[in-house]
Design a protein around this motif. Structure first.
Motif, PDB file in Angstrom:
ATOM      1  N   VAL A 151      -8.813  -7.822   0.819  1.00 51.89           N
ATOM      2  CA  VAL A 151      -7.638  -7.421   1.596  1.00 51.89           C
ATOM      3  C   VAL A 151      -8.012  -6.654   2.852  1.00 51.89           C
ATOM      4  O   VAL A 151      -7.182  -6.513   3.763  1.00 51.89           O
ATOM      5  N   ASN A 165      -8.652  -6.874  -4.102  1.00 51.53           N
ATOM      6  CA  ASN A 165      -7.493  -6.811  -4.998  1.00 51.53           C
ATOM      7  C   ASN A 165      -7.652  -7.870  -6.077  1.00 51.53           C
ATOM      8  O   ASN A 165      -7.502  -9.064  -5.821  1.00 51.53           O
ATOM      9  N   THR A 192      -2.824  -3.005  -1.965  1.00 47.28           N
ATOM     10  CA  THR A 192      -3.071  -3.507  -0.615  1.00 47.28           C
ATOM     11  C   THR A 192      -2.398  -2.626   0.433  1.00 47.28           C
ATOM     12  O   THR A 192      -3.000  -2.280   1.464  1.00 47.28           O
ATOM     13  N   ARG A 229      -4.355  -0.447   3.369  1.00 45.53           N
ATOM     14  CA  ARG A 229      -4.129  -0.727   4.783  1.00 45.53           C
ATOM     15  C   ARG A 229      -3.480   0.453   5.505  1.00 45.53           C
ATOM     16  O   ARG A 229      -3.724   0.667   6.706  1.00 45.53           O
TER      17      ARG A 229
END
Length: 466
Positions: free
Chosen positions: A337, A347, A457, A461
């Protein structure tokens, strides 16, 4: 949509009105049957009624009068640990019980096939781990070579919701044990068994019942070709049952544990290289190490299985190899990811049992491991075999402390995904992998493993530099 055959003018009961249940009701109606629907959830019944279906409480006395058969959605138990009362009522009334997989196989072929140059084929994939990746990989390869293919079953579309097949097209089905254990008809052209490890044991009353549910795809279906992972005793036994002798190439044995020998048809992977042997001679070889979408031995097993299926359809090794390199991977299954600062974030939320998590841990070196959730039967001891790859474990879930106590490695109890990701990212060094491979179900904190993977995720991020 595939209209259901054999029930025109008859009443067919449908229990469970999720994705597969509603698709079944529509297919029954298209085939001329009258679907009588029920779901304990009032919202599901409202949806069905809005689409023109009759809902009737199948738990009431006399509900199965004039019912031809009962179609049960996969998540509803029909035997273990306790049969659903509606299933009991149907059986007590002498009404057969089936599912959408059984309806699909009895309804798939029709008279239009008489005009086809090449008959459509069905590849059915089952096993404990790797089913989704293997099925998606087969579909990807076929799509890359411009062969019409549809992905359905436990992945993609519902089996009765797919389009009618084209000349020479292929339907790739991922089938869980919940689906194979009840279907009254299963006739795949190619049946594929990946592996077996403990899972869903309460539903099947133990490993024997679990294996028996998987085995039905082969024993009931009589496929033209059986592709069988032989790295567990059950797979070895199944391959032996399907074979008429050492040279019977209707059975393709696959392995990632050892080199397979003999005069039959074998596909195996060792040290990152896939090899195909037939009649004692090597007929194909692929270097899997550089294929980013298939990291680790467990994905190499998936590659062997998909390769064998596509070779059974006549595809050349080099054509398959080219398609493998463009495979992007599936969400929540060894999915990269992000990559930042020399750290890779992966992931693998689908690693919901100990065996699949152990395989994920063996696929990477120097791991910051996020794990935990609703623990399954059997304990966590097998995870300690991969502890040399783990720099530290960050444990989530309501029972995180108890989970951590079973791990023979450095651990930190984080409880929440946000805290686990924050701590793992803070401590990760260049060359390491932050891996979500829970080794547990998600239901203590999430609705499903997909939601858990999406949370991971998003948390990763959100913390990366813009």
């Amino acid at each position: 949509m595939i209209p259901v055959k054999g029930f025109a003018g008859q009443n067919v009961a449908v229990l469970g009105l999720g994705r597969s249940g509603l698709a079944t009701a529509h297919s029954l109606r298209d085939g001329g049957a009258h679907a009588v629907c029920w779901d304990d959830n009032p919202a599901a019944r409202e949806t069905a009624e809005a689409e023109g279906f009759t809902c009737k409480d199948l738990r009431k006395q006399g509900a199965f009068d004039e019912i031809a058969t009962l179609i049960v959605s996969p998540g509803i138990p029909h035997l273990y640990p306790h049969p659903n009362p509606v299933v009991v009522a149907a059986l007590d009334a002498g009404v057969p019980v089936d599912n959408d997989i059984g309806l699909f196989f009895r309804s798939f072929a029709d008279s239009s096939w008489d005009n086809f140059d090449t008959l459509p084929r069905v590849i059915a994939v089952t096993g404990s781990n790797g089913k989704s990746t293997t099925a998606a990989l087969i579909h990807h390869i076929l799509t890359e070579v411009d062969r019409a293919s549809q992905l359905a079953g436990n992945i993609g579309r519902g089996v009765l919701d797919i389009d009618p097949p084209e000349d020479g097209s292929v339907v790739v089905l991922e089938l869980s044990s919940y689906q194979t254990e009840l279907a009254r008809s299963m006739t795949p052209d190619i049946a594929l068994f990946t592996n077996l490890s403990p899972d869903h044991l309460d539903r099947h009353a133990g490993m024997g019942g679990y294996f028996a549910a998987k085995r039905r795809l082969f024993a009931e279906g009589g496929p033209d070709r059986a592709i069988v992972g032989v790295d567990e005793p059950e797979g070895m036994f199944l391959a032996g049952q399907m074979s008429e002798g050492p040279t019977d190439d209707r059975v393709i044995r696959i392995s990632v544990d050892r080199k397979l020998t003999g005069p039959g048809w074998q596909v195996f992977a060792r040290k990152g290289f896939l090899s195909e042997y037939r009649k004692g001679r090597q007929t194909g070889s692929i270097d899997l190490r550089a294929i980013k979408g298939l990291p680790g031995a467990h994905n190499h097993q998936n590659a062997c299985a998909a390769y064998a299926a596509c070779r059974s359809l006549g595809l050349a090794p080099r054509v398959i190899e080219a398609a493998l390199h463009s495979y992007p991977g599936l969400p929540h299954r060894s999915q990269i990811v992000a990559e930042a600062g020399g750290v890779t974030y992966v992931n693998d939320s689908k690693a919901t049992n100990v065996d699949s998590a152990a395989k994920a841990l063996s696929a990477f070196k120097r791991i910051r491991w996020i794990c935990g959730g609703l623990e399954k039967e059997g304990g966590l001891g097998a995870l300690n075999t991969a502890k040399d790859n783990v720099a530290k474990a960050y444990v989530i879930g309501r029972e995180a402390a108890a989970f951590a106590l079973q791990l023979d490695m450095e651990t930190e109890v984080c409880t929440t995904m946000a805290q686990a990701v924050e701590r793992a990212m803070a401590e990760a060094q260049e060359g390491e992998t932050v891996l979500l491979a829970p080794a547990a179900a998600s239901f203590d904190q999430y609705d499903n493993f997909e939601q858990r993977g999406e949370d991971f995720t998003q948390e990763v991020r959100a913390r990366l530099p813009a």
